[in-house]
Design a protein around this motif. Structure first.
Motif, PDB file in Angstrom:
ATOM      1  N   MET A 153       0.857  -1.188   0.000  1.00  0.00           N
ATOM      2  CA  MET A 153       0.000   0.000   0.000  1.00  0.00           C
ATOM      3  C   MET A 153       0.892   1.236   0.000  1.00  0.00           C
ATOM      4  O   MET A 153       1.897   1.273   0.716  1.00  0.00           O
ATOM      5  CB  MET A 153      -0.912   0.016   1.228  1.00  0.00           C
ATOM      6  CG  MET A 153      -1.905  -1.138   1.297  1.00  0.00           C
ATOM      7  SD  MET A 153      -2.759  -1.213   2.892  1.00  0.00           S
ATOM      8  CE  MET A 153      -1.405  -1.777   3.943  1.00  0.00           C
ATOM      9  N   GLY A 154       0.526   2.227  -0.818  1.00  0.00           N
ATOM     10  CA  GLY A 154       1.343   3.425  -0.868  1.00  0.00           C
ATOM     11  C   GLY A 154       0.716   4.541  -1.667  1.00  0.00           C
ATOM     12  O   GLY A 154      -0.468   4.493  -2.044  1.00  0.00           O
ATOM     13  N   LEU A 155       1.518   5.559  -1.935  1.00  0.00           N
ATOM     14  CA  LEU A 155       1.109   6.722  -2.725  1.00  0.00           C
ATOM     15  C   LEU A 155       2.213   7.018  -3.730  1.00  0.00           C
ATOM     16  O   LEU A 155       3.397   6.867  -3.426  1.00  0.00           O
ATOM     17  CB  LEU A 155       0.886   7.947  -1.832  1.00  0.00           C
ATOM     18  CG  LEU A 155      -0.321   7.928  -0.896  1.00  0.00           C
ATOM     19  CD1 LEU A 155      -0.267   9.129   0.054  1.00  0.00           C
ATOM     20  CD2 LEU A 155      -1.630   7.957  -1.689  1.00  0.00           C
ATOM     21  N   GLU A 156       1.819   7.451  -4.946  1.00  0.00           N
ATOM     22  CA  GLU A 156       2.778   7.810  -5.977  1.00  0.00           C
ATOM     23  C   GLU A 156       2.322   9.053  -6.716  1.00  0.00           C
ATOM     24  O   GLU A 156       1.145   9.198  -7.039  1.00  0.00           O
ATOM     25  CB  GLU A 156       2.942   6.677  -7.001  1.00  0.00           C
ATOM     26  CG  GLU A 156       3.725   5.492  -6.515  1.00  0.00           C
ATOM     27  CD  GLU A 156       3.975   4.483  -7.627  1.00  0.00           C
ATOM     28  OE1 GLU A 156       3.610   4.788  -8.794  1.00  0.00           O
ATOM     29  OE2 GLU A 156       4.515   3.409  -7.341  1.00  0.00           O
ATOM     30  N   GLN A 157       3.266   9.939  -6.979  1.00  0.00           N
ATOM     31  CA  GLN A 157       3.056  11.051  -7.895  1.00  0.00           C
ATOM     32  C   GLN A 157       3.516  10.566  -9.261  1.00  0.00           C
ATOM     33  O   GLN A 157       4.699  10.303  -9.477  1.00  0.00           O
ATOM     34  CB  GLN A 157       3.867  12.268  -7.460  1.00  0.00           C
ATOM     35  CG  GLN A 157       3.926  13.400  -8.476  1.00  0.00           C
ATOM     36  CD  GLN A 157       2.909  14.491  -8.209  1.00  0.00           C
ATOM     37  OE1 GLN A 157       1.986  14.293  -7.448  1.00  0.00           O
ATOM     38  NE2 GLN A 157       3.089  15.640  -8.818  1.00  0.00           N
ATOM     39  N   ASN A 158       2.563  10.402 -10.228  1.00  0.00           N
ATOM     40  CA  ASN A 158       2.917   9.855 -11.522  1.00  0.00           C
ATOM     41  C   ASN A 158       2.026  10.438 -12.617  1.00  0.00           C
ATOM     42  O   ASN A 158       1.213  11.322 -12.365  1.00  0.00           O
ATOM     43  CB  ASN A 158       2.823   8.323 -11.498  1.00  0.00           C
ATOM     44  CG  ASN A 158       1.449   7.846 -11.054  1.00  0.00           C
ATOM     45  OD1 ASN A 158       0.420   8.364 -11.490  1.00  0.00           O
ATOM     46  ND2 ASN A 158       1.428   6.842 -10.185  1.00  0.00           N
ATOM     47  N   THR A 159       2.202   9.938 -13.845  1.00  0.00           N
ATOM     48  CA  THR A 159       1.482  10.465 -15.008  1.00  0.00           C
ATOM     49  C   THR A 159       0.426   9.494 -15.519  1.00  0.00           C
ATOM     50  O   THR A 159       0.035   9.555 -16.681  1.00  0.00           O
ATOM     51  CB  THR A 159       2.464  10.787 -16.154  1.00  0.00           C
ATOM     52  OG1 THR A 159       3.137   9.579 -16.555  1.00  0.00           O
ATOM     53  CG2 THR A 159       3.481  11.827 -15.727  1.00  0.00           C
ATOM     54  N   LEU A 160      -0.074   8.596 -14.680  1.00  0.00           N
ATOM     55  CA  LEU A 160      -1.041   7.607 -15.129  1.00  0.00           C
ATOM     56  C   LEU A 160      -2.328   8.238 -15.653  1.00  0.00           C
ATOM     57  O   LEU A 160      -2.999   7.672 -16.519  1.00  0.00           O
ATOM     58  CB  LEU A 160      -1.380   6.643 -13.990  1.00  0.00           C
ATOM     59  CG  LEU A 160      -0.265   5.684 -13.567  1.00  0.00           C
ATOM     60  CD1 LEU A 160      -0.727   4.817 -12.412  1.00  0.00           C
ATOM     61  CD2 LEU A 160       0.186   4.834 -14.744  1.00  0.00           C
ATOM     62  N   LEU A 161      -2.684   9.408 -15.153  1.00  0.00           N
ATOM     63  CA  LEU A 161      -3.881  10.116 -15.622  1.00  0.00           C
ATOM     64  C   LEU A 161      -3.520  11.355 -16.428  1.00  0.00           C
ATOM     65  O   LEU A 161      -4.330  12.275 -16.562  1.00  0.00           O
ATOM     66  CB  LEU A 161      -4.776  10.490 -14.436  1.00  0.00           C
ATOM     67  CG  LEU A 161      -5.271   9.325 -13.579  1.00  0.00           C
ATOM     68  CD1 LEU A 161      -6.193   9.815 -12.476  1.00  0.00           C
ATOM     69  CD2 LEU A 161      -5.968   8.267 -14.423  1.00  0.00           C
ATOM     70  N   GLY A 162      -2.302  11.369 -16.994  1.00  0.00           N
ATOM     71  CA  GLY A 162      -1.859  12.523 -17.774  1.00  0.00           C
ATOM     72  C   GLY A 162      -0.994  13.424 -16.927  1.00  0.00           C
ATOM     73  O   GLY A 162       0.139  13.074 -16.580  1.00  0.00           O
TER      74      GLY A 162
END
Length: 300
Positions: A153-162
């Motif tokens: 379980m975690g959190l990520e700052q990414n571009t999966l939604l643009g």
């Protein structure tokens, strides 16, 4: 829009993973080539080059260093309503550092930081070409009668939604003692089966997203307006089958065929307002590649 992503998330939780990870375990060099022959009225080819290096700091701490270069080539065939020349060749470079710390009672903490330069680089580099991704998660592992289990379980700052944004990540993984395993979670789920010592087959569903800066000044002309600051955003759902073959102890080949579903390919302003939609369709794609395991030291 919200309903569409809720449906995608539901599909990911019940679908079967593989081959979407950019970072592989161990010290490796890798190359991938991917083609989408019918991306709406367009064609999309992509090449990835990556390198990974693991540094062991004692028995409980690892540092992972990785880099990836990605080149995306789009052919528009002159069918769009705008000048596509600024969007034909896109590039990105990632530099990632990860930290893994083993904790008590089979818990593991993972933290990663990844600056990225992603743009068409048609002008001098600026702050708009750079994006910063990061993430952290906790993993609990335990052994059962039929295999090993883990929950992450975690959190990520990414571009999966643009446009980069903070998203939750969650998964449950089973690695059987015999020949198969699975991962159920967000943003990817998979089922894998091993055949002998050389073959690995995988079926997976993976949410994908890309985000590039358009550094072309005064382009493009959209509905009689000129925009000096715009972005290119892709989102989609990748469902496919993969095969990995260990050619020899240090070389592994892989191939993948699948469908890219619910695709969007848009020109946006900095607030994600759509300036132009390229009307990307669902499409079949093909991927092939090679991974080489680096033996840097004699005892590896």
């Amino acid at each position: 829009m919200l309903n569409r992503y809720l449906v995608l998330m539901a599909l990911l939780f019940i679908s079967s993973e593989v081959l979407s990870q950019n970072v592989e375990s161990g010290n490796t060099l890798g190359f991938d080539y991917r083609t989408m022959p019918s991306f709406g009225n367009h064609q999309w080819n992509a090449m990835h080059f990556r390198a990974n290096y693991i540094i062991e700091l004692g028995s409980k701490t690892d540092i992972a260093l990785s880099t990836m270069y990605r080149s995306d080539d789009f052919t528009y065939f002159g069918l769009s309503d705008i000048d596509e020349s600024a969007f034909e060749d896109l590039h990105s470079v990632d530099l990632q550092i990860g930290w893994q710390q083993k904790l008590k009672k089979n818990w593991t903490l993972n933290v990663s930081f990844m600056p990225r330069a992603a743009s068409n680089f048609s002008a001098s580099m600026s702050n708009e070409d750079f994006f910063f991704m990061y993430g952290a998660n906790l993993t609990k592992q335990w052994k059962g009668q039929k295999g090993e289990y883990s929950i992450t379980m975690g959190l990520e700052q990414n571009t999966l939604l643009g446009k980069p944004r903070l998203l939750p990540t969650v998964s449950m993984k089973f690695d059987g003692y015999d020949t198969w395993g699975y991962t159920i979670g967000f943003p990817s789920s998979s089922v894998n089966a091993r055949v002998g010592e050389r073959h690995l087959f995988l079926a997976s569903a993976v949410l994908e997203g890309l985000y590039f800066n358009n550094s072309s000044e005064g382009m493009p002309m959209v509905y009689d307006q000129v925009y000096n600051s715009s972005k290119l955003a892709f989102t989609g759902l990748d469902i496919g089958l993969s095969h990995k073959y260990r050619l020899q102890p240090n070389i592994t080949t892989h191939a993948r065929v699948g469908f890219s579903l619910s695709n969007t390919w848009q020109l946006q302003d900095g607030d994600t307002n759509v300036l132009y939609d390229f009307n990307a369709d669902e499409t079949i794609y093909f991927t092939m590649g090679l991974t080489y395991n680096l033996k840097l030291f004699a005892d590896e």
